[in-house]
Design a protein around this motif. Structure first.
Motif, mmCIF file in Angstrom:
data_model
loop_
_atom_site.group_PDB
_atom_site.id
_atom_site.type_symbol
_atom_site.label_atom_id
_atom_site.label_comp_id
_atom_site.label_asym_id
_atom_site.label_seq_id
_atom_site.Cartn_x
_atom_site.Cartn_y
_atom_site.Cartn_z
ATOM 1 N N ARG B 212 0.860 -1.192 0.000
ATOM 2 C CA ARG B 212 0.000 0.000 0.000
ATOM 3 C C ARG B 212 0.888 1.231 0.000
ATOM 4 O O ARG B 212 1.838 1.336 0.791
ATOM 5 N N ILE B 213 0.607 2.134 -0.906
ATOM 6 C CA ILE B 213 1.388 3.376 -1.013
ATOM 7 C C ILE B 213 0.409 4.536 -0.931
ATOM 8 O O ILE B 213 -0.518 4.633 -1.742
ATOM 9 N N GLY B 214 0.615 5.394 0.061
ATOM 10 C CA GLY B 214 -0.255 6.558 0.211
ATOM 11 C C GLY B 214 0.536 7.840 0.016
ATOM 12 O O GLY B 214 1.729 7.905 0.339
ATOM 13 N N LEU B 215 -0.149 8.838 -0.517
ATOM 14 C CA LEU B 215 0.505 10.126 -0.792
ATOM 15 C C LEU B 215 -0.257 11.246 -0.090
ATOM 16 O O LEU B 215 -1.487 11.306 -0.156
ATOM 17 N N GLY B 216 0.484 12.136 0.561
ATOM 18 C CA GLY B 216 -0.126 13.302 1.205
ATOM 19 C C GLY B 216 0.333 14.583 0.535
ATOM 20 O O GLY B 216 1.428 14.644 -0.033
ATOM 21 N N GLY B 217 -0.516 15.588 0.581
ATOM 22 C CA GLY B 217 -0.120 16.919 0.083
ATOM 23 C C GLY B 217 -0.209 17.090 -1.422
ATOM 24 O O GLY B 217 0.150 18.140 -1.938
ATOM 25 N N VAL B 218 -0.669 16.043 -2.139
ATOM 26 C CA VAL B 218 -0.672 16.135 -3.601
ATOM 27 C C VAL B 218 -2.066 15.962 -4.196
ATOM 28 O O VAL B 218 -2.223 15.752 -5.393
ATOM 29 N N ASN B 219 -3.081 16.053 -3.334
ATOM 30 C CA ASN B 219 -4.454 16.016 -3.820
ATOM 31 C C ASN B 219 -5.301 16.700 -2.753
ATOM 32 O O ASN B 219 -4.770 17.211 -1.774
ATOM 33 N N ASP B 220 -6.611 16.712 -2.933
ATOM 34 C CA ASP B 220 -7.440 17.391 -1.929
ATOM 35 C C ASP B 220 -7.633 16.536 -0.677
ATOM 36 O O ASP B 220 -8.336 16.928 0.242
ATOM 37 N N ARG B 221 -7.055 15.343 -0.668
ATOM 38 C CA ARG B 221 -7.112 14.426 0.481
ATOM 39 C C ARG B 221 -5.949 13.463 0.303
ATOM 40 O O ARG B 221 -5.388 13.367 -0.801
ATOM 41 N N PRO B 222 -5.597 12.726 1.359
ATOM 42 C CA PRO B 222 -4.562 11.700 1.145
ATOM 43 C C PRO B 222 -5.090 10.644 0.179
ATOM 44 O O PRO B 222 -6.273 10.294 0.238
ATOM 45 N N VAL B 223 -4.234 10.172 -0.704
ATOM 46 C CA VAL B 223 -4.703 9.217 -1.722
ATOM 47 C C VAL B 223 -3.777 8.003 -1.781
ATOM 48 O O VAL B 223 -2.586 8.085 -1.457
ATOM 49 N N LEU B 224 -4.355 6.877 -2.189
ATOM 50 C CA LEU B 224 -3.560 5.682 -2.452
ATOM 51 C C LEU B 224 -3.113 5.693 -3.912
ATOM 52 O O LEU B 224 -3.891 6.057 -4.793
ATOM 53 N N ALA B 225 -1.870 5.305 -4.120
ATOM 54 C CA ALA B 225 -1.363 5.190 -5.496
ATOM 55 C C ALA B 225 -1.736 3.796 -5.996
ATOM 56 O O ALA B 225 -0.904 2.892 -6.050
ATOM 57 N N GLU B 226 -3.018 3.624 -6.329
ATOM 58 C CA GLU B 226 -3.520 2.263 -6.576
ATOM 59 C C GLU B 226 -2.897 1.614 -7.803
ATOM 60 O O GLU B 226 -2.602 0.414 -7.799
ATOM 61 N N ALA B 227 -2.654 2.393 -8.841
ATOM 62 C CA ALA B 227 -2.034 1.818 -10.046
ATOM 63 C C ALA B 227 -0.633 1.318 -9.718
ATOM 64 O O ALA B 227 -0.215 0.246 -10.160
ATOM 65 N N SER B 228 0.083 2.063 -8.916
ATOM 66 C CA SER B 228 1.431 1.650 -8.521
ATOM 67 C C SER B 228 1.355 0.382 -7.691
ATOM 68 O O SER B 228 2.167 -0.542 -7.849
ATOM 69 N N MET B 229 0.387 0.340 -6.782
ATOM 70 C CA MET B 229 0.239 -0.820 -5.908
ATOM 71 C C MET B 229 -0.030 -2.075 -6.736
ATOM 72 O O MET B 229 0.552 -3.139 -6.486
ATOM 73 N N ALA B 230 -0.919 -1.936 -7.725
ATOM 74 C CA ALA B 230 -1.252 -3.085 -8.569
ATOM 75 C C ALA B 230 -0.035 -3.536 -9.370
ATOM 76 O O ALA B 230 0.254 -4.729 -9.491
ATOM 77 N N LEU B 231 0.698 -2.561 -9.882
ATOM 78 C CA LEU B 231 1.875 -2.854 -10.699
ATOM 79 C C LEU B 231 2.928 -3.638 -9.913
ATOM 80 O O LEU B 231 3.639 -4.476 -10.460
ATOM 81 N N LEU B 232 3.006 -3.360 -8.621
ATOM 82 C CA LEU B 232 4.081 -3.937 -7.819
ATOM 83 C C LEU B 232 3.698 -5.274 -7.186
ATOM 84 O O LEU B 232 4.537 -5.909 -6.553
ATOM 85 N N GLU B 233 2.438 -5.671 -7.330
ATOM 86 C CA GLU B 233 2.010 -6.916 -6.687
ATOM 87 C C GLU B 233 2.866 -8.076 -7.183
ATOM 88 O O GLU B 233 2.969 -8.308 -8.384
ATOM 89 N N GLY B 234 3.501 -8.761 -6.258
ATOM 90 C CA GLY B 234 4.337 -9.909 -6.604
ATOM 91 C C GLY B 234 5.717 -9.552 -7.113
ATOM 92 O O GLY B 234 6.536 -10.433 -7.355
ATOM 93 N N SER B 235 6.000 -8.285 -7.266
ATOM 94 C CA SER B 235 7.308 -7.888 -7.808
ATOM 95 C C SER B 235 8.386 -7.988 -6.744
ATOM 96 O O SER B 235 8.106 -8.174 -5.561
ATOM 97 N N SER B 236 9.630 -7.845 -7.188
ATOM 98 C CA SER B 236 10.760 -7.888 -6.244
ATOM 99 C C SER B 236 11.193 -6.488 -5.851
ATOM 100 O O SER B 236 12.197 -6.316 -5.179
ATOM 101 N N LEU B 237 10.460 -5.474 -6.262
ATOM 102 C CA LEU B 237 10.843 -4.061 -6.037
ATOM 103 C C LEU B 237 12.227 -3.778 -6.608
ATOM 104 O O LEU B 237 13.070 -3.171 -5.961
ATOM 105 N N SER B 238 12.436 -4.243 -7.831
ATOM 106 C CA SER B 238 13.690 -3.899 -8.519
ATOM 107 C C SER B 238 13.673 -2.399 -8.822
ATOM 108 O O SER B 238 12.625 -1.759 -8.756
ATOM 109 N N ASP B 239 14.830 -1.859 -9.154
ATOM 110 C CA ASP B 239 14.903 -0.436 -9.481
ATOM 111 C C ASP B 239 13.928 -0.084 -10.602
ATOM 112 O O ASP B 239 13.291 0.968 -10.580
ATOM 113 N N ALA B 240 13.819 -1.010 -11.564
ATOM 114 C CA ALA B 240 12.904 -0.749 -12.691
ATOM 115 C C ALA B 240 11.455 -0.765 -12.213
ATOM 116 O O ALA B 240 10.635 0.073 -12.630
ATOM 117 N N ASP B 241 11.125 -1.727 -11.307
ATOM 118 C CA ASP B 241 9.765 -1.777 -10.741
ATOM 119 C C ASP B 241 9.445 -0.459 -10.037
ATOM 120 O O ASP B 241 8.358 0.106 -10.170
#
Lengths: 787, 287
Positions: B212-241
């Motif tokens: 789960r990745i949340g961002l503050g200060g960049v929208n009218d409320r705190p938001v989840l970076a849902e596309a990023s979260m989906a992209l990273l599911e099962g990944s190894s968090l490589s630099d490219a990921d």
């Protein structure tokens, strides 16, 4: 004097501050600590627009509110008082009329328009809400340069044809010709941010009028009690003898608390109308619009040089923003005085223009033009060195005045008294390991940040050249300080000074000098500061001049008092004064310490006039006024070490080194406190503080602590102080001023360090404050220019 | 500035507080830590019909472990989050983030409930609660209801609470094993220019799950970076990921331009701050 100079035991000692005991116990007496029976409180209604016609104003609903005692309007103020006066007018400029309350037109947001006195501040604020003011907004101008455009609204049409208050030029030699001949010229437009001093105690005033005695007592948070008394007398059309101004503890001055403000006059007018004490305490939101701002200026600065690295000319054409009115000290004047810095050149010109804008008036602030011009010059010095392919440190050293060049008359006409500028530069370079940094390969740290080192050298004017110099500039104050010493029957000394205590440590330094000369205990000196009823007329504490001038006065008064005490003691002990010495609280024979007389005995004899030589008059007190012949020039070099991220512009300040020379340090602890405090204010102005006006609405948008990024203690980087101590030949003990120096070099040192760190990208910085976003934008610009 | 007159009530229980709120028809304000409310009163920008002081409601000041869940009363002070061993063990992300709030004095008074209800888009507690998937218990005249944190904000300073509802408790499920937090401020512990909080599970197969990745200060409320979260599911968090996740987050933001930074700069920083947080997660799993 010779005997005194030989001892030097207290001068140079880090004695604990006399002020600290009461302040640390919470026993200071600031303006709001002054409580009077039957006291009322004042609140001020302020114009919400940058420029507006005031078509009407109905105070009747407010007057009807229970607990509201008195209301003043612009019309009342015009009937009861004269416009506020100015202490340091702009030479050659006409007076700009400014009453304590706006009349038919208000010319800046926050200008006082109506004033209410009630039984509490909350009630007075309730009353303000009931006052209906019919404003008609007028076209405004907040940008310094746009104010001088032909289509800008003229803010003082009765006095000026445009918003250009004055233009003044200081020049020497033939700078334009030298510039044309130069092998290389670098020039840039620099924008200096508008900031404010942010004293912990805002301004405040308590005024009390006793009609039967015709006596107005004013307690105020001010740096200049005697000058405030004079200005109150002028505006109230009262004899000065009817007014007493007292400043007990003042919670910070920084130049902002010089001279009269509208609220001082308003509190006095209310008190005189009511015969009851009236208090006004500035709150922090008011402060942002009601107390003077500082610094804002645009510099077009250029330096010409030969390819071998010799500077041949400097041109410094700048416009300072006055705000809407010429406050007591107006906009800074020293950018025309020290603009050539420590460098040796004969051909230079400084052209100063003063622009009127619809903003809070500008006033004096620690540095008074010197931090501003230092930023422009020292950033360009580095840029010039880079263009010439020379090292920034070596380039500076090559052009610096040498000790044997001094005294040196600069192109502005100022005379640098003495110093070793190169020494401070080398000390700074060594302290930060500059040689190793230059030699090491550029490599990013683990976070991708690049290290950079930057320098800024400076020469600082402290004190005034003379009363004659001030007279030529139209100032209505002198260059002197004064002191009264009065012996008491306890055997101690009461020292009376018009210098108020606002954190600078003057009580401590004065007592040290006095105790040193009298050879009495430091603890036996009781300093009574800032009350016009008891202190001799003086100038006030500003321009880093207090100690420079006061030291001479204390020396003269102490010599006189000491002489008389020794004559009385000699008469009693049947010896010659020359055979005596003071030691602690006794006078004794030099050769026979068993024959002594307590100071309390000698002082009592003198005070009651019993048991003194027949030729002596009763009493034991002395007053002296002293003005130094010349200003003293402090100097030094600051170095900053930064690590900057070339992708985001984010950076950290890892070290800040300050090498400075304030001549003889009377109290090194006070010196350190002054330099550190100035450096932190300089860092705030360099890195984050910014009073921003929205150009469309003319409103101050960073007008609260929420949006004005004053640094906190946690933001201050590691700071190291290094001292050089070359006595000045123009002052009593060789001292130079130290109050303002810290504000001068940080911005340029930091900008130069950032440019060094990001040199491979060709980053150039020319506006303050230096924020991560502004560095990122400079990176983008540089990458765009040099892809 | 001094506050205009106001009526003050000190409630001794939740029911009494609710009664007062009903009496004033939703025009009263609740006083908890007062760190946002008092300045607004003093500046006369808010003029509530009354203040209802809930500081005496000790039942709202408790930190409790309920099986795997952790419950925080609305009146739990920031300083408690900072120092409680229970919070350090069970909600370490909050314990980390709370130190970025203001100064000691503010943290002594400020409460988690107050921070959530204030709803500043840049503040820490709403972001932390979002990333941890908290649930909010609100009590009103009609009884209690649970609100998922994802549904709690309607915009800047605007919540899903009804005018007569009182936030009583925040409930947290079990905390993920790995977490990271970064923010940029114009000065120490100022309101964030932007902030990033992230949590996740690292499994023995070398992949990350439930990030789960949340961002503050960049929208009218705190938001989840849902596309990023989906992209990273099962990944190894490589630099490219990580780089791809940073770019993918830009779809979730609509940053403001204000005195702390421009929208353009905030957008530039989002991938960089996400990368900082994800690299920290990677490091945390290695350690």
């Amino acid at each position: 004097m010779s005997a005194v100079a030989a001892q030097r035991s207290l001068i140079g000692a880090s004695l604990p501050r006399k002020e600290d005991d009461r302040l640390l116990r919470g026993d200071g007496c600031f303006t709001d600590d002054v409580q009077s029976a039957h006291q009322l409180e004042m609140a001020v209604g302020r114009c919400p627009f940058p420029h507006a016609e005031i078509r009407g104003l109905d105070v009747s609903p407010a007057l009807a509110l229970a607990g509201v005692e008195h209301i003043l309007t612009g019309a009342d103020v015009r009937a009861l008082s004269a416009p506020l006066t100015v202490l340091r007018p702009v030479p050659g400029a006409p007076e700009l009329p400014y009453y304590a309350l706006a009349g038919e037109r208000a010319i800046h947001e926050g200008q006082p328009v109506v004033s209410v006195v009630a039984t509490s501040r909350a009630l007075a604020e309730d009353a303000l809400e009931l006052i209906d003011i019919d404003y008609e907004p007028l076209p405004h101008v907040t940008d310094t340069l746009q104010a001088l455009a032909e289509d800008a609204p003229v803010l003082h049409p009765g006095v000026l044809d445009s918003n250009l208050l004055a233009r003044h030029e200081d020049r020497a030699g033939v700078p334009e010709e030298r510039m044309a001949e130069a092998d290389i010229v670098v020039g840039e437009r620099f924008r200096i941010n508008r900031v404010t001093a942010m004293a912990m105690e805002g301004r405040g005033v308590v005024a009390r009028w006793r009609p039967g005695a015709r006596q107005l007592s004013v307690y105020a948070s001010t740096q200049t009690p005697h000058l405030l008394r004079h200005q109150l007398a002028e505006s109230l059309r009262l004899d000065e003898g009817c007014i007493r101004v007292a400043a007990s503890d003042v919670g910070g001055g920084f130049g902002q608390k010089l001279g009269i403000y509208p609220e001082d006059l308003l509190a006095a007018l209310h008190a005189m109308a009511l015969g009851r004490p009236v208090k006004w305490i500035e709150d922090r939101l008011e402060y942002f619009r009601a107390s003077t701002h500082a610094r804002e200026a645009v510099f077009d600065f250029a330096i010409g040089a030969r390819t071998d690295g010799e500077i041949s000319a400097i041109t410094n054409r700048y416009t300072t923003d006055l705000g809407a009115w010429n406050s007591s000290f107006g906009s800074a004047q020293l950018s025309s005085v020290v603009f050539t810095g420590p460098y040796k050149l004969a051909d230079a010109v400084a052209e100063r223009r003063v622009a009127v804008t619809n903003k809070t008036p500008i006033g004096a602030y620690r540095g008074y033009g010197q931090p501003e011009v230092n930023f422009a010059r020292e950033v360009l010095i580095d840029r010039l060195a880079r263009r010439l392919g020379l090292d920034a440190l070596e380039f500076r050293e090559r052009n610096m005045l040498r000790p044997e060049d001094l005294p040196w008359k600069t192109p502005s006409g100022a005379v640098y008294d003495s110093g070793d500028y190169v020494k401070t530069l080398r000390m700074a370079g060594e302290a930060v390991g500059y040689a190793a940094h230059r030699a090491a390969p550029r490599r990013a740290d683990g976070d991708g940040r690049l290290k950079g080192i930057g320098f800024a050298s400076f020469v600082e004017r402290t004190g005034y050249a003379s009363a004659r110099f001030l007279a030529n500039r139209g100032s209505i104050f002198g260059a002197h300080e004064s002191v009264t010493l009065r012996a008491n029957r306890s055997g101690d000394i009461d020292l009376y000074t018009g210098v108020s205590t606002f954190g600078q440590g003057s009580e401590t330094a004065f007592a040290q000098i006095c105790a040193e000369i009298l050879a009495v205990d430091y603890e036996s000196i009781h300093v009574h500061a800032g009350d016009t009823a008891s202190s001799p007329l003086n100038t006030g504490a500003f321009a880093s001049r207090t100690l420079i001038a006061a030291a001479g006065a204390i020396r003269e008064a102490a010599d006189e008092l000491r002489g008389k005490a020794l004559r009385i003691a000699a008469w009693v002990l049947e010896t010659a004064p020359e055979a005596l010495e003071v030691s602690g609280q006794v006078v004794r024979l030099r050769d026979d310490h068993s024959r002594s007389l307590a100071l309390s005995d000698i002082f009592t004899r003198a005070i009651i006039g019993q048991g003194i030589p027949p030729e002596e008059t009763p009493g034991l007190e002395a007053s002296a006024h002293y003005a130094p012949d010349e200003a003293a020039f402090s100097f030094g070099t600051a170095a900053a070490v930064v690590a900057a991220d070339p992708e985001s512009g984010e950076f950290s300040v890892d070290r800040l080194v300050m090498v400075h020379d304030c001549g003889t340090a009377v109290n090194p602890l006070l010196v350190e406190g002054q330099v550190l405090g100035g450096l932190v204010q300089g860092l705030g102005a360099a890195l984050s503080e910014d009073l921003i006006y929205d150009p469309d609405t003319g409103q101050l948008v960073s007008g609260s602590m929420l949006d004005y990024f004053m640094p906190t203690a946690a933001d201050v980087p590691p700071i190291e102080l290094l001292h050089s101590e070359i006595p000045s030949p123009v002052t009593s003990f060789g001292e130079r001023g130290v109050g303002e120096v810290g504000t001068i070099p940080p911005a340029a040192a930091l900008a130069n360090a950032l440019c060094d760190a990001l040199s491979e990208f060709g980053v150039e910085l020319s506006r303050l404050p230096l924020t991560p976003e502004s560095v990122w934008r400079a990176l983008k610009n540089a990458k765009g220019a040099n892809p | 500035m001094k506050a205009a007159d106001f009526i003050y009530h000190r409630a001794t229980g939740v029911a009494e507080a609710l009664r007062y709120m009903e009496d004033y028809d939703g025009e009263a304000r609740l006083l908890a830590g007062g760190q946002s409310l008092m300045p607004m009163l003093n500046m006369r920008l808010w003029r509530p019909a009354a203040l209802i002081d809930i500081n005496a409601l000790s039942e709202l000041a408790e930190v409790t472990a309920q099986g795997e869940e952790t419950h925080l009363g609305a009146l739990v002070r920031h300083a408690t989050l900072e120092t409680s061993p229970l919070i350090a063990a069970r909600l370490p992300l909050l314990a980390t983030m709370v130190r970025f709030i203001g100064d000691h004095q503010i943290r002594r008074r400020g409460t988690i409930g107050g921070s959530l209800v204030q709803g500043d888009p840049a503040s820490e507690m709403p972001l932390g609660c979002l990333v941890l998937g908290a649930e909010i218990n609100a009590v009103g005249p009609a009884g209690a209801r649970m609100i998922a944190i994802e549904d709690f904000y309607d915009g800047a300073y605007a919540t899903a609470l009804e005018a007569d509802e009182l936030l009583t408790e925040i409930r947290f499920a079990v905390h993920p094993p790995h977490f990271a937090f970064h923010e940029l401020c114009r000065r120490h512990n100022d309101f964030a220019v932007l902030s990033v909080a992230a949590t996740g599970h690292f499994s023995a197969d070398g992949g990350w799950h439930g990030l789960r990745i949340g961002l503050g200060g960049v929208n009218d409320r705190p938001v989840l970076a849902e596309a990023s979260m989906a992209l990273l599911e099962g990944s190894s968090l490589s630099d490219a990921d990580i780089a791809a996740a940073g770019e993918a987050a830009l779809g979730a933001i609509d940053p403001p331009s204000d005195i702390r930074g421009s929208a353009e700069y905030r957008a530039h920083l989002v991938p960089r701050y996400i990368a900082k947080a994800l690299r920290d997660l990677r490091l945390s799993a290695q350690g």
